[in-house]
Design a protein around this motif. Sequence first.
Motif, mmCIF file in Angstrom:
data_model
loop_
_atom_site.group_PDB
_atom_site.id
_atom_site.type_symbol
_atom_site.label_atom_id
_atom_site.label_comp_id
_atom_site.label_asym_id
_atom_site.label_seq_id
_atom_site.Cartn_x
_atom_site.Cartn_y
_atom_site.Cartn_z
ATOM 1 N N CYS A 3 -16.453 -2.009 6.948
ATOM 2 C CA CYS A 3 -16.633 -0.824 6.111
ATOM 3 C C CYS A 3 -15.643 0.268 6.509
ATOM 4 O O CYS A 3 -15.478 0.559 7.695
ATOM 5 C CB CYS A 3 -18.059 -0.315 6.229
ATOM 6 N N CYS A 5 -15.999 3.312 6.582
ATOM 7 C CA CYS A 5 -16.607 4.456 7.265
ATOM 8 C C CYS A 5 -16.713 4.275 8.769
ATOM 9 O O CYS A 5 -17.246 5.137 9.463
ATOM 10 C CB CYS A 5 -17.984 4.777 6.676
ATOM 11 N N SER A 7 -18.497 2.288 10.618
ATOM 12 C CA SER A 7 -19.806 2.005 11.206
ATOM 13 C C SER A 7 -19.775 0.754 12.060
ATOM 14 O O SER A 7 -20.659 0.524 12.877
ATOM 15 C CB SER A 7 -20.836 1.826 10.091
ATOM 16 N N CYS A 14 -22.940 -2.224 4.560
ATOM 17 C CA CYS A 14 -22.961 -0.782 4.845
ATOM 18 C C CYS A 14 -22.851 -0.025 3.524
ATOM 19 O O CYS A 14 -23.739 -0.092 2.693
ATOM 20 C CB CYS A 14 -21.842 -0.461 5.831
ATOM 21 N N CYS A 15 -21.767 0.700 3.309
ATOM 22 C CA CYS A 15 -21.662 1.558 2.125
ATOM 23 C C CYS A 15 -21.551 0.764 0.825
ATOM 24 O O CYS A 15 -21.918 1.267 -0.237
ATOM 25 C CB CYS A 15 -20.464 2.477 2.270
ATOM 26 N N THR A 40 -16.355 6.435 2.111
ATOM 27 C CA THR A 40 -15.903 5.106 1.677
ATOM 28 C C THR A 40 -15.453 5.145 0.221
ATOM 29 O O THR A 40 -14.473 4.493 -0.149
ATOM 30 C CB THR A 40 -17.017 4.069 1.896
HETATM 31 ZN ZN ZN Z 1 -20.056 2.349 5.617
#
Ligand code: ZN
Length: 128
Positions: A3, A5, A7, A14-15, A40
């Motif tokens: 992802c 972002c 993470s 995730c997103c 994202t």
């Molecule tokens: Zn994410």
Amino acid sequence: MRCPCNSGDTLEGCCGRFLDAPADTAFPPTAEALMRSRYTAFATGDTAYLLHTWHPDTRPASLELDPGQQWYRLDILDTVRGGPWDNDGGVSFEAHFRRRGARDSLRENSRFVRIGRQWLYVEPLKNS
Ligand SMILES: [Zn+2]
């Protein structure tokens, strides 16, 4: 694919599950999760998701992203409230990007509110 972002999870885990969901079927549970999913969306150019998660009072009529701006790292610096049972919250972050070969970053302390099950981005607070 991991992802954007940062993470550490896959995009789908995730997103991606929020960005790719049909409208109003999947909501990030916290203000931070919404912040991550919006980052994202910036990184993947998903303007529809950005507008959809923007509070109607502050949402721009349209949004154009600079295709020459590549977002490559997100650091969450601090969160205030923003949990599943809160009605508002704040997330401080630094988002790093490259534009025309130069690196730069955006620091913002963003304000979010929860309406029903949906967290929405409202506006930046004064820079912290
Ligand atoms: Zn994410």
